[in-house]
Design an enzyme around this catalytic site. Structure first.
Site: not given
Lengths: 251, 410
Positions: B158-159, B161, B187, B271, B297
């Site tokens: 519930n947290s 952003s 992660t 980060e 191609r």
């Protein structure tokens, strides 16, 4: 004991080669250049000998334009102790390179000179042999195994020859050219790439050596090999023999 | 990865296998000096030989390869502690080098790149920046060698952003704290031994009540719940963390009690910067796939790369990549010089991530029907790229940060 390794900057092995429009050579503009793979193998062998404690210093040497410094830096990042760059803007054939390297060998006095067996751009397979001749040093070419007996000042080399493997014993100092199966070269590790920045590279010009390098070879033309012609289906053995005799002229 | 230890080699040198020729030779830009270019090429070669061959399978199976330990491989190649001091096994370099490594690893596999970023920046770099000497000595060496995997958890179910509204509690007891609550979107959560976790030591104090903790796998009361089945970044394991009366000793507080928000917010800037190199790698990978394809191609008797529409798409992909790249590495350089601007850290990842999604879409389009087939990697590029618009602060949050700061500055 000092080991010298000759390295050449060539078009990267993975690049699709294209011939220049004026047929004087291949396109090298904006094309990836790398250390000649056989030179990498030569350098790797020298580094291993130093790691076994059999050599104290590995010196990487390159002859060519200022971009050779990139290749020398890769050699330093792989672990060579220092580099020597002999500056030359004209392209040099094996005899000229051999004369230059001979001069350096007489100056640096290594006990072993490692070279790749050939460069993948010209496939000459001559430089190592010529240097050995000029220096009057023993040579072992196409090395697939190298065993250095430092105390006896002798090196035993297995050579890959057409008949199989030939083992030679050479007194030091000697010239060894390296073949594919001698070893698998290491990555330049990230710490070594950073350390390489502070390793010295000495730069020389041909004038400083008092060497008159005159090429007695002139490239007349460079063309692509002819496109492979399609094969011909023959109807019978007699037809095959007839074609071999009259068309191919091989029997 | 090939590590051939012959009887004669005393040192564990890393031996190369035959490398695959790469499709697009230009992956450097005008931003690097010679050492950085060498670094980039070295990581690129490592990634091509050791990570790229597994990329498709990792996506397919939603697992890292079982037969090879990618963490150890990366650790052996000195990739994990780029910004960590040499005394713990790190390289002692800056964010520019970290971004270079992040880009090249993501180029080979964006899933591995994301896990790598979480491990090396979110966990290791936070410990480097905020840890006490004792904490660094205890946790960094194994994280940097690849023996341990690191993670970081701040979001909750519930947290997201509104991360400051987090409810995971840390009650002060004799000798430490007892944690209760859940964390989401972690992660590396399923596999990590060392985790940086934020919890509220004072529920009433808002942002000033947050404390950062170092959690170890195996601490009683700490467990991980289901691994998430994600759209993209598959194989980069993400899960929920569960704390049920988990005791954490006093010495595992990272930074100071109540000062966790500083650890968190300043960490978020860096980060965002380092993760911004992830979408750069995805864009480069897209170009790597598209260029050979449009050269080869043929339709209407010609390679489709000769048609203007395709050339337009390729040009857009290229300029998106180069412009994002310039932004990211410029910000990295500034951060290395001590100038960390939250607007630009957010801006770099906002820009790179949104461009990457578009580039991946165009890559699929350039490949036409083949782009829609999972045998080609373009679908994976799109699914992986999309994550970067959400993780590390959604694009909306990033815009809010930048706009709010600009409004405040007079």
């Amino acid at each position: 004991m000092k080991i010298m390794v000759g390295i050449k900057r060539v078009v990267d092995y993975a690049v699709k080669i294209r011939v220049k429009g004026d047929k004087t050579g291949v396109v090298t503009e904006n094309v990836k250049m790398s250390m000649n793979p056989f030179c990498e193998i030569a350098l790797e062998e020298a580094l291993r000998l130093r790691e076994y404690g059999l050599a104290s210093e590995v010196v990487a040497v390159s002859v060519g334009p200022s971009q050779c410094l990139d290749t020398l830096r890769t050699a330093l990042a792989m672990g060579a102790d220092r580099g020597i760059h002999v500056h030359s803007t004209s392209s040099l054939f094996p005899l000229s390179v051999a004369k230059i390297l001979t001069h350096l060998v007489l100056f640096e006095k290594p006990s072993l000179l490692f070279l790749g067996k050939q460069a993948i751009d010209d496939d000459c397979n001559q430089t190592g042999q010529i240097i050995a001749g000029l220096l009057n040093w023993p040579q072992a070419t196409f090395a697939s195994k190298v065993l250095l007996h430092k105390d006896k000042q002798v090196v035993t080399v297995d050579r890959e020859v057409d008949d199989g493997i030939e083992t030679l014993s050479l007194n030091l100092p000697a010239v060894i050219t390296t073949d594919l199966r001698l070893n698998q070269p290491r990555y330049a590790t990230l710490p070594n790439i950073m350390k390489a920045k502070s390793k010295p590279v000495n730069k020389f010009t041909l004038e400083e050596f008092n060497l008159q390098i005159k090429s007695d070879l002139e490239i007349l033309q460079v063309t692509e090999p002819p496109k492979r012609k399609p094969g011909v289906l023959v109807a019978s053995v007699d037809d095959l023999i007839h074609k071999l005799k009259h068309d191919a002229n091989v029997i | 990865m090939h590590r051939i230890n012959t009887a004669r080699s005393f040192f564990s040198a890393l031996f190369r296998t035959k490398s695959h020729p790469r499709s697009a030779p230009f992956s450097t830009s005008l931003l690097f000096d010679e050492t950085q270019i060498q670094f980039k090429e070295s990581v690129a070669q490592f990634a091509t030989e050791n990570i790229a061959p597994h990329a498709s399978n990792i996506d397919h199976t939603n697992y890292f390869p079982k037969d090879v330990n990618l963490w150890k491989s990366m650790g052996d190649f000195n990739l994990l502690g780029i910004t960590a001091p040499e005394e713990y096994g790190g390289l002692g370099l800056g964010y520019l080098y970290h971004c270079i490594a992040m880009e090249e690893i993501s180029r080979a596999s964006a899933s591995v790149g994301l896990s790598y970023g979480a491990h090396s920046n979110l966990c290791i770099n936070q410990l480097v920046r905020n840890g006490s000497p004792a904490q660094k000595q205890k946790y960094l060496p194994k994280l940097i060698s690849g023996d341990h995997v690191g993670a970081l958890a701040m979001s909750e179910p519930n947290s997201g952003s509104d991360v400051v509204s987090m409810k995971c509690k840390a009650d002060h007891v004799e000798g430490g704290y007892v944690l209760n609550g859940n964390k989401m979107w972690c992660t590396n959560g399923p596999v990590a031994q060392t985790l940086v976790v934020y919890a509220k030591t004072d529920i009433t104090a808002g942002s000033k009540g947050i404390t950062a903790f170092i959690i170890e796998k195996g601490m009683p009361g700490f467990s991980t719940a289901q691994k998430l089945d994600k759209l993209g970044m598959r194989g980069s394991d993400t899960c929920e963390l569960v704390f049920e009366n988990c005791f954490v000793p006093e010495e595992n507080v990272l930074g100071k009690e109540g000062k966790g928000v500083y650890v968190m917010m300043s960490g978020l800037d860096l980060e965002r910067l380092v993760l911004a190199a992830g979408p750069l790698g995805i864009m480069q990978a897209s170009v790597d796939v598209v260029l050979p394809y449009v050269r080869q191609r043929e339709q209407f008797g010609r390679p489709i790369g000769e048609f203007q529409f395709i050339q337009g798409k390729v040009a857009d992909m290229y300029t998106s990549l180069q412009s994002s790249r310039s932004y990211v590495y410029s910000v990295a350089r500034d951060c290395d010089n001590g100038k960390v601007d939250p607007k630009d850290c957010a801006g770099a990842i906002l820009c790179a991530a949104e461009r990457a999604t578009q580039v991946a879409l165009q890559a699929i389009q350039c490949l036409g029907g083949n782009g829609y087939v999972n045998e080609y990697p373009t679908g994976r590029f799109l699914r992986d790229a999309k994550l970067y618009e959400i993780g590390a602060g959604t694009s909306e949050i990033r815009r809010m940060i930048i706009g709010r700061e600009l409004f405040k500055e007079q």
